[in-house]
Scaffold this motif. Structure first.
Motif, PDB file in Angstrom:
ATOM      1  N   GLY A 155      19.996  11.398   5.950  1.00 29.74           N
ATOM      2  CA  GLY A 155      19.212  11.763   4.774  1.00 29.74           C
ATOM      3  C   GLY A 155      18.918  13.237   4.603  1.00 29.74           C
ATOM      4  N   LYS A 156      19.683  14.116   5.247  1.00 22.62           N
ATOM      5  CA  LYS A 156      19.416  15.554   5.116  1.00 22.62           C
ATOM      6  C   LYS A 156      19.714  16.038   3.700  1.00 22.62           C
ATOM      7  N   SER A 157      20.882  15.720   3.192  1.00 17.67           N
ATOM      8  CA  SER A 157      21.227  16.115   1.819  1.00 17.67           C
ATOM      9  C   SER A 157      20.366  15.374   0.807  1.00 17.67           C
ATOM     10  N   TYR A 158      19.973  14.164   1.153  1.00 20.30           N
ATOM     11  CA  TYR A 158      19.109  13.382   0.258  1.00 20.30           C
ATOM     12  C   TYR A 158      17.737  14.041   0.125  1.00 20.30           C
ATOM     13  N   LEU A 159      17.240  14.595   1.217  1.00 15.16           N
ATOM     14  CA  LEU A 159      15.979  15.346   1.156  1.00 15.16           C
ATOM     15  C   LEU A 159      16.111  16.552   0.237  1.00 15.16           C
ATOM     16  N   ALA A 160      17.269  17.228   0.306  1.00 15.53           N
ATOM     17  CA  ALA A 160      17.493  18.383  -0.569  1.00 15.53           C
ATOM     18  C   ALA A 160      17.498  17.952  -2.037  1.00 15.53           C
ATOM     19  N   LYS A 161      18.070  16.778  -2.332  1.00 15.26           N
ATOM     20  CA  LYS A 161      18.058  16.269  -3.710  1.00 15.26           C
ATOM     21  C   LYS A 161      16.625  15.996  -4.169  1.00 15.26           C
ATOM     22  N   ALA A 162      15.790  15.485  -3.251  1.00 15.29           N
ATOM     23  CA  ALA A 162      14.387  15.243  -3.602  1.00 15.29           C
ATOM     24  C   ALA A 162      13.668  16.562  -3.891  1.00 15.29           C
ATOM     25  N   VAL A 163      13.981  17.599  -3.106  1.00 12.80           N
ATOM     26  CA  VAL A 163      13.381  18.911  -3.357  1.00 12.80           C
ATOM     27  C   VAL A 163      13.800  19.426  -4.732  1.00 12.80           C
ATOM     28  N   ALA A 164      15.090  19.274  -5.065  1.00 15.07           N
ATOM     29  CA  ALA A 164      15.579  19.730  -6.375  1.00 15.07           C
ATOM     30  C   ALA A 164      14.893  18.988  -7.508  1.00 15.07           C
ATOM     31  N   THR A 165      14.570  17.715  -7.295  1.00 20.07           N
ATOM     32  CA  THR A 165      13.904  16.918  -8.338  1.00 20.07           C
ATOM     33  C   THR A 165      12.439  17.281  -8.455  1.00 20.07           C
ATOM     34  N   GLU A 166      11.760  17.394  -7.312  1.00 29.13           N
ATOM     35  CA  GLU A 166      10.301  17.559  -7.323  1.00 29.13           C
ATOM     36  C   GLU A 166       9.880  18.994  -7.646  1.00 29.13           C
ATOM     37  N   ALA A 167      10.695  19.977  -7.289  1.00 32.61           N
ATOM     38  CA  ALA A 167      10.328  21.386  -7.533  1.00 32.61           C
ATOM     39  C   ALA A 167      10.715  21.765  -8.962  1.00 32.61           C
ATOM     40  N   ASN A 168       9.929  21.290  -9.930  1.00 34.01           N
ATOM     41  CA  ASN A 168      10.289  21.437 -11.343  1.00 34.01           C
ATOM     42  C   ASN A 168      10.442  22.891 -11.774  1.00 34.01           C
ATOM     43  N   ASN A 169       9.558  23.763 -11.283  1.00 33.71           N
ATOM     44  CA  ASN A 169       9.549  25.145 -11.759  1.00 33.71           C
ATOM     45  C   ASN A 169      10.433  26.069 -10.943  1.00 33.71           C
ATOM     46  N   THR A 172      14.181  27.339  -9.309  1.00 34.76           N
ATOM     47  CA  THR A 172      15.628  27.334  -9.542  1.00 34.76           C
ATOM     48  C   THR A 172      16.302  26.901  -8.251  1.00 34.76           C
ATOM     49  N   PHE A 173      17.124  25.869  -8.333  1.00 35.84           N
ATOM     50  CA  PHE A 173      17.737  25.282  -7.143  1.00 35.84           C
ATOM     51  C   PHE A 173      19.207  25.679  -7.096  1.00 35.84           C
ATOM     52  N   PHE A 174      19.576  26.412  -6.037  1.00 34.95           N
ATOM     53  CA  PHE A 174      20.971  26.809  -5.819  1.00 34.95           C
ATOM     54  C   PHE A 174      21.556  25.908  -4.736  1.00 34.95           C
ATOM     55  N   SER A 175      22.585  25.150  -5.078  1.00 38.32           N
ATOM     56  CA  SER A 175      23.266  24.314  -4.091  1.00 38.32           C
ATOM     57  C   SER A 175      24.632  24.935  -3.818  1.00 38.32           C
ATOM     58  N   VAL A 176      24.800  25.545  -2.646  1.00 32.72           N
ATOM     59  CA  VAL A 176      26.028  26.285  -2.351  1.00 32.72           C
ATOM     60  C   VAL A 176      26.702  25.713  -1.109  1.00 32.72           C
ATOM     61  N   SER A 177      28.003  25.917  -1.051  1.00 40.50           N
ATOM     62  CA  SER A 177      28.794  25.526   0.117  1.00 40.50           C
ATOM     63  C   SER A 177      29.690  26.698   0.494  1.00 40.50           C
ATOM     64  N   SER A 185      12.774  30.297  -6.060  1.00 45.23           N
ATOM     65  CA  SER A 185      14.132  29.765  -5.903  1.00 45.23           C
ATOM     66  C   SER A 185      14.281  29.058  -4.567  1.00 45.23           C
ATOM     67  N   ILE A 186      15.208  28.100  -4.550  1.00 45.86           N
ATOM     68  CA  ILE A 186      15.565  27.389  -3.329  1.00 45.86           C
ATOM     69  C   ILE A 186      17.080  27.503  -3.171  1.00 45.86           C
ATOM     70  N   ILE A 187      17.535  28.022  -2.038  1.00 46.98           N
ATOM     71  CA  ILE A 187      18.973  28.106  -1.747  1.00 46.98           C
ATOM     72  C   ILE A 187      19.280  27.031  -0.710  1.00 46.98           C
ATOM     73  N   LEU A 217      17.225  26.663   2.589  1.00 48.22           N
ATOM     74  CA  LEU A 217      17.229  25.321   3.167  1.00 48.22           C
ATOM     75  C   LEU A 217      18.635  25.025   3.672  1.00 48.22           C
ATOM     76  N   GLY A 218      18.764  24.809   4.972  1.00 47.98           N
ATOM     77  CA  GLY A 218      20.079  24.546   5.566  1.00 47.98           C
ATOM     78  C   GLY A 218      20.147  23.141   6.138  1.00 47.98           C
ATOM     79  N   ALA A 219      21.353  22.587   6.185  1.00 51.81           N
ATOM     80  CA  ALA A 219      21.558  21.254   6.767  1.00 51.81           C
ATOM     81  C   ALA A 219      22.827  21.274   7.611  1.00 51.81           C
ATOM     82  N   THR A 220      22.764  20.617   8.763  1.00 54.68           N
ATOM     83  CA  THR A 220      23.933  20.575   9.647  1.00 54.68           C
ATOM     84  C   THR A 220      23.862  19.363  10.566  1.00 54.68           C
ATOM     85  N   ASN A 221      25.028  18.895  10.987  1.00 55.02           N
ATOM     86  CA  ASN A 221      25.113  17.811  11.974  1.00 55.02           C
ATOM     87  C   ASN A 221      25.316  18.347  13.385  1.00 55.02           C
TER      88      ASN A 221
END
Length: 463
Positions: free
Chosen positions: A197-211, A213-218, A247-249, A293-297
């Motif tokens: 659920g690491k990426s799923y948590l990031a999706k929740a942050v993108a949804t809940e942080a209305n104000n 700017t969410f940058f999703s980069v790879s 902003s959230i990166i 915000l970083g995610a890794t296995n």
């Protein structure tokens, strides 16, 4: 028109239309902020920046029409404003193409009265075209549409959710709480086995942080074949985040970009890591209002300096029994026809020790497909009573469901002979779930878990 956004906010006659009576959602408010900044840049003759902000604001307005506007009058009002902003943007675009030696764009409602005093009045000479090109490539990383994942959709992981709320939600809602030495987290690393659920948590942050700017980069967004361009992309990503803050990166699989530095690695890879280190916490870089915000296995391959810059390192473990129970309920949903009781789900949750959230999702999907296979393989059907497929409020007696050849009332036929509106699907049973578990193995092995436990013991905290 240039004053349109200001009037739109401050209460001029423009605000007295249905546009203003609608509840201002996060996307709509972001659009208002963008066009307000665009008009200010327009007045200050920063036409290139004004053009970018106008176009960006219209994207948010269109998203608001799709998801937030509640009635047609409000949608029409937003569309009318979009046309005005796009018209102004076209004028600015034409002007910038002609160059600073031509006449300045005419303000709405005014006629052209004089030529430019100097070509230096426009900032187009000072704009760095290479920088604009790099930032335009990164604009695609900005997530316009919300993923629509709420905190309640995530089972367990309370520590991780609280840390993300501390870093993202609270500083925006209560900025007076974070003054002086109390500052929000600037870097959070989510690590753990795959499918937890690491990426799923990031999706929740993108949804809940209305104000925000969410940058999703790879890595594909930041790595270039041209020498020196990759580190410029990293620098421009952070500059873009600063101009759009808060902003959230979010960098998924960050280990692919920031593994440990060594003597035998390529020079380009080393420069990317160095630029990350400088931008995240370097001299002269103010990252207030920016969360990385970083995610890794595989967190143990991260460079030590990168690891230090992630102030919170949160372990996202395999779900516990109560979390697995919630996951089974979430994946079954409210619309699925099944015969599973609460006790049945508790048995399944206990039986899936060592399975990740993604593994449980696969188990449920496999079980949901079993009634479909029963229909495909059935040689006999029988008539049953149930709700009509055309009108669920009407109960009919001629629905057909698969049965064994010896069942009373069995009719020999295949699924091809069953009318499309007469099929009564077999319910999902506990035996379907057990058969699905028997064929679906967990994706995480003991060796990986030992490495993750060791890293958590040394550097992390439980999520």
């Amino acid at each position: 028109m240039v004053n349109g956004a200001a009037n739109f906010i401050k209460g001029s006659p423009i605000v007295q239309d249905p546009f203003a009576t609608m509840t201002t959602g996060g996307t709509l408010q972001k659009a208002i902020d963008l066009v307000t900044r665009a008009t200010e840049e327009d007045r200050n003759k920063n036409y290139a920046e004004a053009l970018r902000l106008y176009e960006h604001g219209v994207e948010y307005f269109l998203h608001a029409i799709k998801y937030e506007a509640q009635n047609e009058r409000a949608k029409d009002s937003i569309r009318n404003k979009c046309l005005q902003y796009l018209d102004r943007a076209e004028k600015l675009k034409e002007y910038l193409k002609k160059g600073s030696n031509k006449k300045k764009p005419v303000k709405d409602g005014e006629s052209s009265k004089s030529d430019d005093k100097k070509s230096g009045d426009s900032d187009s000479d000072s704009d760095d075209p290479e920088k604009k090109k790099l930032q335009s490539k990164l604009e695609g990383a900005i997530m316009i549409e919300k993923p629509c994942v709420q905190w309640s959709d995530i089972a367990g992981l309370e520590v991780a959710k609280e840390a993300l709320k501390e870093a993202v939600i609270l500083p925006i809602k209560f900025p007076h709480l974070f003054t002086g030495k109390r500052i929000p987290w600037k870097g959070i690393l989510l690590f753990g086995p795959p499918g937890t659920g690491k990426s799923y948590l990031a999706k929740a942050v993108a949804t809940e942080a209305n104000n925000s700017t969410f940058f999703s980069v790879s890595s594909s967004d930041l790595v270039s074949k041209w020498l020196g361009e990759s580190e410029k992309l990293v620098k421009n990503l952070f500059e873009l985040a600063r101009s759009h803050k808060p902003s959230i990166i979010f960098i998924d699989e960050i280990d692919s970009l920031c593994s440990s530095r060594s003597d035998n690695e390529s020079e380009s890879a080393r420069r990317i890591k160095t630029e990350f280190l400088v931008q995240m916490q370097g001299v002269g870089n103010n990252n207030d209002g920016i969360l990385v915000l970083g995610a890794t296995n595989i967190p143990w391959v991260l460079d030590a300096a990168i690891r230090r810059r992630f102030e919170k390192r949160i372990y996202i473990p395999l779900p516990e029994e109560h979390a697995r129970l919630i996951m089974f309920k979430l994946h079954l949903g409210n619309t699925t026809f099944h015969e599973l009781t609460e006790d049945d789900l508790k048995v399944l949750a206990k039986k899936t020790e060592g399975y990740s959230g993604a593994d449980i999702s696969i188990i449920v999907r496999e079980a949901l497909m079993r009634p479909v296979r029963k229909v495909q393989m059935a040689t006999h059907f029988k008539k049953v009573r149930g709700p009509s497929r055309t009108d669920p409020n009407v109960i009919v007696d001629d629905l057909l469901t698969p049965c064994s050849p010896g069942s009373p009332g069995a009719i020999e036929m295949s699924w091809m002979d069953v009318p499309s509106d007469k099929l009564y699907e077999p319910p999902v049973t506990l035996s379907d779930m057990h058969a699905s578990i028997a064929t679906s193995k967990p994706t995480v092995n003991d060796d990986d878990m030992k490495k993750l436990d060791k890293f958590t013991e040394d550097f992390g905290q439980e999520g």
